[in-house]
Design an enzyme around this catalytic site. Structure first.
Site, PDB file in Angstrom:
ATOM      1  CE  LYS A 644      -4.070  -1.964   2.010  1.00 30.15           C
ATOM      2  NZ  LYS A 644      -4.889  -2.243   3.172  1.00 30.15           N
ATOM      3  CG  ASP A 755       5.064  -0.495 -15.071  1.00 34.92           C
ATOM      4  OD1 ASP A 755       4.380  -0.700 -16.099  1.00 34.92           O
ATOM      5  OD2 ASP A 755       4.638  -0.683 -13.922  1.00 34.92           O
TER       6      ASP A 755
END
Ligand code: NAG
Ligand code: NAG
Ligand code: NAG
Ligand code: NAG
Ligand code: NAG
Length: 953
Positions: A644, A755
């Protein structure tokens, strides 16, 4: 045959109706049923044949006739068909905050004889506003703001003689503001209307002098951010009822009419960013003025006018670059409500003296780039004063007012009410009354607040209170509300995140959401006067069934399934197999590397041998725990397969984003160390920088600067509320390209990001692009210059096909992903949408012989409208070169940067203008800044935000 059957079934319905006399009117039922057939996500209790009797959510009836439809924020999608106009008794229609409601408004919209409120805020409606709208004789509220309407404002709106509220803001409306001319109607006829909200459109031409007369009762005139030309008509001075005037961000010229100061009720006056000339407006006598912004105009050089110290209600005086000169009067600072004085880039001279009697609300005096020679210091003043680029700061003065202060991050957030916030599970959030629940969320936008001190918590507390009073007095099932993150955007709107928590149970039902949505969309809720005109944009509420079915996982699956349906099943299966194999291998590696390379290293003594860090700091677990309020869910700003991301406030007040790996996705200690070392060496204004890390208590956490405006993806999808026009998109493309180029060419060792995608480009408060998330990045060692052979990783839709086939990763793989990103900037579409791959779609549709290559249908209308089509064509060319099948045919990132710069020049933008001033300011900040915990100068000044990462599994 067919029609027989239909008649027959209608007959059955009619028979039933006549038997049960108290049922919903059959025509109303037929109309609702046809809407139900064409709309998705209607409330689940829309079943049976008696909407009124069965209490269909969002429908209200009187005498079995449907009088209102209110369906805000339920993720409704579909079009508004003309069937709706069969509801002859309808008074209220509110479909706000359903982005999936698209297509044009049918001309039949004019057929409701009794409609009083037409509220379609924040949907996806497009096309022209039908002139038939002028037939809605009873209409009082017309809110079409934040859609995609194009074309002119229909003059027939002038026929709406009962109209009180007219909000057309934030669309793509163009052409002139219509006024009547004997034969055609116009907006000057709207003598009962109090609100003209037309900001953020492409309205052009002059502001017609006939628009204004002393008959109008207008209180809010909002024309900001259009393309209006000509001068401000002096008839404006006749509209004595005006309280808010926003004419900023247009191309207005000429002198400001002298009778402007006849408008003595005006509280907020925005004339900034035009080309107004002549003498500085004389605001003497405008004694209600709170907020004045006259910045960036071409007024004649003037001595500081006497009204500077006579406007008793003034909170904010913003006059950057307005050619004022002379010494600031002491009396200015004792105006008792004064909060902000921003007078950058003028010729103010003499000695700055704020006196001893200055306003106790005074927060900021920004006098950068003036001619101030002295400063009479008051003992213990708490005002932030900036005198950078004044003679007093020449010669390297180290006084605090001679450096640009670090961005202050202490931003308001509703505190818990005498209770300890809980840590909640499954996307629930701890409410201010410390209960875990699924809140209804959205953003409140204030178009002209009267104050500028966003750190004043009592003002936000009063807003919370007003919200609760409204909800309670209407018996809404609301437990509490929470506000957070007040921020000012580029259009000078204040926006605040709003969370509304349910009472009774931990989620809202459909009725609750549409009623609450309506309170906010139809302006039932009135904020305290200081907040001025507002609008709300609600998120669609996904937790009707208690939040069981929504999670990041399901949306990933959605993408994958969608793509598979599109016909790429085989490729995807192969890819998935590849990823699976890779993960298995990685898991095995992780197991093998349990030995801890930090073991011999005591982070507190910073003894040698261990991470070679440049400017990154080692945090204790305790400190990060404290900074995130024990990793509370309210501070969660993203999540994904890796764990997270939390927002945190360090003890020095710096706002940061903390990425916390979860058990199972941790790297080996050595890999973690390598990653930190790598990241700590990356310093570029277009790359998110690492503030520090934590490797303690079995945790791996990375601490990044916080980036205020979130991901590019959020802005392109409209979720963030930031409007990205073509100019802003070009700047973002350039920033992102420079960031990637830096990684390839200047970082040591060079780094392949692996990415690049819109989720990994963050936008700071000035919309500068920053490349983020190095979770998949690969440094190129000396020996590997050129390529590395590595398992395929990346994100579907952005993945270089050559890399996928050969497993050879080169810098050109990033170039491919960057090309996809450029197409996203053009179209605002995801790379794979409804099973279609953007690269293939664009290639197939393009026709180089036509204007904009015939791609108009693909382009985001913001991009397509009125922009230099040559720059768009060049941009398409560049994108397609980046996504060439074969890497050697793709440009390098430095070629990409150069080409974008050229395209910006074609579009009439100076590629170095804004970004140069920006970087200068930032470097200034980082230079003057000693981090309290290290001797390294810190790069991080503004905090960090790391997007949730959608990592293919
Ligand atoms: C000021 O407003 C009043 C009321 O509308 C109007 O009668 C008067 O002419 C205006 N004065 C000027 C100078 O425009
Ligand atoms: C500004 O307006 C006031 C009031 O209308 C007037 O007394 C004053 O002379 C004006 N000042 C200038 C510089 O025109
Ligand atoms: C400030 O500038 C004014 C011109 O606007 C000039 O008359 C005055 O002498 C200057 N004062 C000082 C202290 O330089
Ligand atoms: C929705 O919730 C409210 C209160 O929370 C309740 O009174 C109402 O009956 C519910 N409606 C439906 C259709 O479940
Ligand atoms: C909003 O709805 C309430 C309740 O139906 C009504 O009293 C009010 O007049 C409405 N306001 C608008 C702007 O439609």
């Amino acid at each position: 045959m067919m029609s027989w059957r239909i008649h027959l079934s209608l007959l059955v319905v009619l028979v039933q109706v006549s038997v049960l006399a108290a049922w919903t009117d059959p025509y109303d039922f037929a109309a609702l049923r046809s809407l139900k057939d064409i709309w998705d996500n209607v409330p689940p209790n829309w079943s049976g044949a008696d909407p009124c009797g069965d209490g269909w959510s969002g429908i209200s009836c009187i005498n079995n006739r449907v009088v209102s439809i209110t369906l805000a924020s339920i993720n409704l999608s579909g079009q508004l068909s003309s069937d709706i106009a069969k509801l002859a008794e309808l008074q209220t229609l509110d479909l706000s905050y359903n982005e999936g409601m698209t297509g044009p408004l049918p001309s039949a919209i004019g057929n409701f004889p009794k409609l009083t409120s037409l509220i379609l805020v924040g949907c996806g409606f497009s096309g022209q506003i039908p002139p038939s709208i002028g037939s809605l004789q009873q209409l009082v509220y017309l809110s079409l703001n934040s859609n995609k309407f194009v074309g002119e404002i229909p003059p027939t709106i002038g026929n709406l003689s009962n109209l009180y509220w007219l909000d057309l803001a934030d669309n793509k409306l163009s052409g002139k503001i219509p006024v009547s001319d004997g034969s055609t109607p116009g907006l000057d006829m709207l003598v009962k209307t109090k609100h003209f909200h037309f900001g953020n459109n492409q309205l052009s031409g002059e502001i017609p002098p006939n628009l204004f007369s002393s008959k109008l009762t207008l209180i809010h005139l909002l024309l900001e951010n259009n393309q209006l030309t000509g001068s401000i008509p002096s008839t404006l001075g006749f509209v004595q009822t005006l309280e808010v005037v926003r004419l900023d961000r247009n191309s207005l010229i000429g002198p400001v009419p002298r009778n402007l100061n006849n408008l003595t009720s005006v509280q907020e006056l925005f004339l900034a960013n035009n080309r107004l000339a002549g003498p500085l407006p004389n605001l003497t006598g405008m004694n209600s003025l709170n907020y004045v912004d006259l910045s960036n105009n071409s007024f004649a050089a003037t001595e500081i006018p006497p009204w500077f110290s006579s406007l008793q209600s003034l909170t904010s005086l913003i006059m950057e670059n307005t050619h004022i000169q002379g010494q600031l009067p002491v009396a200015l600072f004792s105006l008792f409500q004064l909060q902000t004085v921003a007078l950058k880039n003028n010729r103010i001279n003499g000695t700055l003296n704020i006196g001893s009697n200055y306003s106790n609300q005074l927060q900021l005096i920004d006098l950068q780039n003036n001619s101030i020679q002295g400063f009479t210091l008051q003992a213990g003043y708490s005002v932030q004063i900036i005198l950078v680029d004044n003679p007093i700061c020449n010669g390297g003065s180290t006084q605090s007012f001679c450096s640009i202060p670090r961005q202050s991050n202490s931003s308001y957030s509703t505190p818990a009410e005498n209770c300890t916030p809980l840590s909640c599970t499954s996307n629930k959030i701890s409410s201010p009354s410390c209960k875990c629940a699924y809140p209804y969320m959205g953003t409140l936008f204030f178009r002209a607040p009267s104050f500028s001190n966003y750190r004043n918590s009592s003002i936000f507390a009063s807003l919370e209170q007003a919200l609760m009073v409204t909800f309670r007095s209407h018996s809404m099932p609301v437990d509490s509300v929470s506000l957070s993150n007040p921020t000012k955007n580029l259009d000078d709107y204040l926006y605040v995140t709003l969370q509304i928590f349910p009472s009774g149970q931990d989620y809202f039902n459909h009725t609750g959401i549409s009623e609450i949505g309506f309170m906010l969309s139809n302006q039932t809720f009135k904020p305290p006067p200081a907040f001025g005109p507002f609008f709300f944009i609600g998120n669609s509420y996904p937790y009707f069934s208690g939040g069981t079915e929504r999670s990041n996982k399901s949306s990933n699956t959605g993408i994958i399934i969608g793509a598979a349906v599109g016909g790429t099943v085989l490729v995807l299966l192969l890819l998935l197999a590849g990823f699976y194999a890779f993960r298995q291998k990685k898991r095995a590696e992780t197991e093998a590397k349990k030995s801890d390379p930090f073991a011999s290293w005591d982070p507190n003594t910073n003894s040698g041998g261990v991470p070679q860090l440049k400017g990154a700091r080692c945090f204790s677990y305790e400190e990060l725990k404290r900074s995130t309020n024990n990793f509370s869910e309210t501070n969660e700003i993203g999540s994904g397969g890796y764990g997270k991301v939390y927002r945190g406030i360090l003890s020095n007040g710096q706002l940061v984003a903390i990425k916390r790996a979860q058990q199972g996705s941790m790297q080996g200690g050595l890999e973690f160390k390598t990653e930190i070392e790598l990241l700590s060496r990356v310093h570029h204004k277009n790359v998110v920088s690492l503030v520090g890390f934590c490797f303690e208590h079995g945790e791996q956490m990375l601490v990044y600067e916080y980036i205020a405006n979130g991901t590019l993806k959020d802005s392109l999808s409209g979720r963030s509320g930031i409007r990205l026009d073509w100019m802003r998109r070009l700047r973002i493309a350039l920033g992102a390209a420079r960031g990637v180029q830096y990684l390839h060419d200047l970082a040591n060792p060079p780094i392949i990001h692996r990415d690049i995608k819109s989720n990994n480009i963050l936008l700071d408060e000035r919309l500068n692009a920053k490349v983020a998330d190095f979770g998949l990045s690969k440094p190129l060692g000396e020996s590997e210059r050129g390529h590395v052979t590595t398992q395929v990783k990346g994100t579907m839709g952005y993945l270089d096909p050559e890399y996928y086939m050969t497993q050879q990763l080169t810098e050109k793989s990033d170039v491919y992903s960057f090309g996809v990103l450029l197409l996203e900037l053009l179209t605002s579409r995801s790379p794979i949408e409804k099973g279609k791959y953007i690269v293939r779609e664009v290639k197939q549709a393009m026709d180089m012989t036509k204007d904009m290559y015939n791609l108009q249908a693909f382009l985001d209308p913001i991009v397509a409208s009125g922009m230099s089509s040559r720059s768009i064509e060049k941009f398409v060319d560049l994108s397609l070169r980046c996504v060439q099948e074969s890497g050697i045919n793709r440009p390098t990132m430095s070629e990409v940067v150069k080409e974008i710069e050229r395209i910006m020049e074609i579009a009439g933008l100076n590629p170095n203008a804004e970004s140069a001033s920006t970087s200068a300011t930032y470097e200034e900040e980082s230079k003057g800044l000693n981090h309290p915990y290290s001797n390294e100068s810190m790069f991080a000044y503004s905090g960090g935000y790391l997007p949730p990462k959608l990592e293919p599994k």
